[in-house]
Design an enzyme around this catalytic site. Structure first.
Site, PDB file in Angstrom:
ATOM      1  N   GLY A   7       0.086   4.919  -4.489  1.00 22.69           N
ATOM      2  CA  GLY A   7       1.347   4.766  -3.946  1.00 22.69           C
ATOM      3  C   GLY A   7       1.342   3.870  -3.164  1.00 22.69           C
ATOM      4  O   GLY A   7       2.583   3.146  -2.701  1.00 22.69           O
TER       5      GLY A   7
ATOM      6  N   ASP B 273       7.639   4.257   0.951  1.00 25.20           N
ATOM      7  CA  ASP B 273       7.619   2.597   1.226  1.00 25.20           C
ATOM      8  C   ASP B 273       6.210   2.055   0.797  1.00 25.20           C
ATOM      9  O   ASP B 273       6.262   0.788   1.079  1.00 25.20           O
ATOM     10  CB  ASP B 273       7.965   2.573   2.938  1.00 25.20           C
ATOM     11  CG  ASP B 273       6.958   3.413   3.531  1.00 25.20           C
ATOM     12  OD1 ASP B 273       5.868   3.595   3.247  1.00 25.20           O
ATOM     13  OD2 ASP B 273       7.431   3.385   4.879  1.00 25.20           O
TER      14      ASP B 273
ATOM     15  N   ASP C   9      -7.425  14.333  -7.096  1.00 21.90           N
ATOM     16  CA  ASP C   9      -7.333  13.181  -7.125  1.00 21.90           C
ATOM     17  C   ASP C   9      -7.983  12.202  -5.896  1.00 21.90           C
ATOM     18  O   ASP C   9      -8.156  11.275  -5.646  1.00 21.90           O
ATOM     19  CB  ASP C   9      -5.954  12.665  -7.070  1.00 21.90           C
ATOM     20  CG  ASP C   9      -5.216  13.321  -5.992  1.00 21.90           C
ATOM     21  OD1 ASP C   9      -4.744  14.601  -6.221  1.00 21.90           O
ATOM     22  OD2 ASP C   9      -4.563  12.643  -5.140  1.00 21.90           O
ATOM     23  N   ASN C  10      -8.598  13.220  -5.177  1.00 16.09           N
ATOM     24  CA  ASN C  10      -9.582  12.860  -4.060  1.00 16.09           C
ATOM     25  C   ASN C  10     -11.033  13.199  -4.453  1.00 16.09           C
ATOM     26  O   ASN C  10     -11.888  13.360  -3.278  1.00 16.09           O
ATOM     27  CB  ASN C  10      -8.919  13.532  -2.805  1.00 16.09           C
ATOM     28  CG  ASN C  10      -7.611  12.914  -2.241  1.00 16.09           C
ATOM     29  OD1 ASN C  10      -7.484  11.906  -2.585  1.00 16.09           O
ATOM     30  ND2 ASN C  10      -6.760  13.747  -1.617  1.00 16.09           N
TER      31      ASN C  10
ATOM     32  N   ASP D  69     -10.604   9.354   0.931  1.00 13.00           N
ATOM     33  CA  ASP D  69      -9.296   9.487   1.564  1.00 13.00           C
ATOM     34  C   ASP D  69      -9.630  10.577   2.896  1.00 13.00           C
ATOM     35  O   ASP D  69      -9.819  11.867   2.834  1.00 13.00           O
ATOM     36  CB  ASP D  69      -8.476  10.764   0.640  1.00 13.00           C
ATOM     37  CG  ASP D  69      -7.188  10.828   0.912  1.00 13.00           C
ATOM     38  OD1 ASP D  69      -6.919  11.010   2.318  1.00 13.00           O
ATOM     39  OD2 ASP D  69      -6.090  10.840   0.243  1.00 13.00           O
TER      40      ASP D  69
END
Length: 473
Positions: free
Chosen positions: A88, A121, A245-246, A255
């Site tokens: 992301g 963002d 996902d880590n 992460d």
């Protein structure tokens, strides 16, 4: 300067990623460049510190040979499955091949929106960027497998977090790869066995060429995670967000969002503000690692074979995690009390010390280092708790050849204390980077006593204590 890119992941099928250029910042400015890591990658550090190098690190200039992509993946987050996550706010420029032919991903984290930004963002603010830079480089100095930080830059573009305007920043992260358990989950959730087979073969080729097939990959991942988490435990490190996902298939720590190191030891310590129920507390990390590996095993079942036999084969591999972890934990924790090679008979001695530390609020790092300096006793609220353990320890230590050398090599003098990190971030946001650079220098050689950095050895006072950490997204 031309970087030695060979973006093999970008040559996988298009459904593995989305092609995505970074979003330029308004006015990039350098913060720090990791000269030693640049040399390892075959990159000229002087160039990296130049205006052109800063533009590359900020995402304002895509270097020749790069093929920027955002990777697709899914993940179990705090136990709940999310079928589509993906990068992301991270963009993989490509893989750099070093002069000795090693291969590393180069990712820009905080370089703008991607198709998986989920309304965000895609940017990062300065605080989490400096936290990841500092903690990941400390982990490398401690000898723990980890992603690395090549550099950090200000973007000149503000970001908005929790009602505040924060200075935008990008960290250039280097990793053996960014293949995660969640990458396999992404395709398993879609029933895409062709993609799973391709990903399995690619991961084996890249990380474990000596292993064969899905069971070989699972066994390699089990061994890597068992060793990694045992190292975390030996240094009092709490990851804070051990979602699938880590969990990197390379066996690296990845992460550094709400991570933290223990101050006063207690097995149920947690810091992450988003870990409401302590799922990822210090003592839970081994079983969470196994849980994550079980999710990987589930993804690989279609490749292992049909029916119950595949489940039995996968379970047999998973059953190897606990003994592998326990053996590594015993080795590392044994060294922390001066034993070159602890045996199972030494485990009660180690556990007795940890129990006393928890009861008496003893600082984790200072207590173990104090065994080498004779100052451990002072870390206990009631020194009698240490006094009742010390004779047993001394009797066992008498059978060792060089216990002082073992103690010194296993126990750091300095760790990234939470309160020091917060002080550093506060100063940097105000434009003062001197505390960051001084803390980075203090942690470059964490095992070496250095008078100039003595202040960084102290545990926090009650007023300085940080009890919650945040992921920064």
């Amino acid at each position: 300067m031309r970087l030695a890119f060979d973006p093999s992941y970008a040559r996988l099928p298009e459904r593995f990623f989305a092609r995505q250029d970074p979003t330029p910042g308004a006015a990039p400015a350098p913060v720090v460049v990791n000269r030693a890591l640049a040399a390892r990658l075959g990159i000229d550090a002087v160039w990296l510190e130049s205006a052109e190098g800063t533009a590359v690190l900020a995402g304002n200039l895509v270097p020749e040979g790069a093929e920027p992509i955002a990777q697709a993946y899914a993940g179990h987050q705090f136990g709940g499955f999310v079928p589509q996550l993906g990068d992301g706010r991270a963009i993989l420029l490509g893989e750099i091949v070093t002069p000795d032919e090693a291969r590393f991903d180069l990712v820009l984290k905080g370089a703008g929106r991607t198709p998986w930004s989920r309304g965000g963002d895609g940017r990062a603010w300065l605080g989490p960027v400096l936290r990841e830079y500092l903690v990941s480089e400390t982990m490398a100095a401690l000898g723990v497998p980890t992603t690395r930080a090549l550099g950090a830059v200000l973007t000149g573009s503000p970001v908005y977090r929790e009602g505040f305007v924060r200075p935008g920043a990008v960290i250039a992260r280097v990793a053996a790869s960014h293949i995660r358990v969640g990458t396999f989950e992404y395709f398993a959730a879609r029933g895409d066995e062709d993609a799973l087979a391709t990903l399995c073969d690619y991961t084996l080729s890249r990380h474990y060429p000596e292993a064969e097939g899905p069971l070989g990959l699972l066994a390699a991942a089990v061994a890597a995670q068992a060793k990694l988490v045992a190292q975390w435990m030996s240094f009092g490190f709490i990851h804070g967000v051990m979602n699938t996902d880590n969990c990197a298939l390379s066996g690296e720590t990845i992460d550094y969002g709400p991570c933290a190191f223990l101050d006063a030891y207690h097995p149920q310590t947690k810091f992450s503000a988003i870990d409401s129920y302590g799922r990822y507390a210090y003592a839970n990390q081994p079983q969470i690692a196994l849980w994550n590996l079980a999710q990987l095993a589930s993804c690989l079942l279609p490749l292992i074979g049909p029916g119950p036999a595949a489940v039995e084969q996968a379970q047999a591999v998973l059953d190897g995690f606990t003994p592998a972890y326990q053996a590594e934990w015993l080795f590392r924790m044994g060294r922390k009390i001066g034993l070159a090679r602890a045996t199972p008979e030494d485990r009660p001695l180690i556990e007795a010390l940890l129990s006393r530390m928890a009861t008496e609020g003893a600082d984790f790092t200072r207590s173990f280092r104090g065994l080498a300096t004779g100052r451990a006793r002072a870390e206990f609220a009631d020194p009698a708790a240490f006094d009742s353990w010390e004779p047993l320890w001394q009797a066992r230590l008498a059978r060792e050849v060089v216990p002082q050398a073992v103690l010194a090599a296993a126990n750091p003098v300095r760790i990234p204390r939470n309160h020091r990190i917060e002080e550093m971030i506060t100063a940097a946001v105000a434009g003062d980077f001197a505390p960051f650079h001084r803390l980075l220098a203090a942690l470059a050689h964490p095992f070496d006593p250095e008078e100039d950095f003595a202040a960084f050895e102290a545990a926090p006072t009650a007023e300085e204590r940080v009890t919650r950490t945040f992921c920064g997204t």
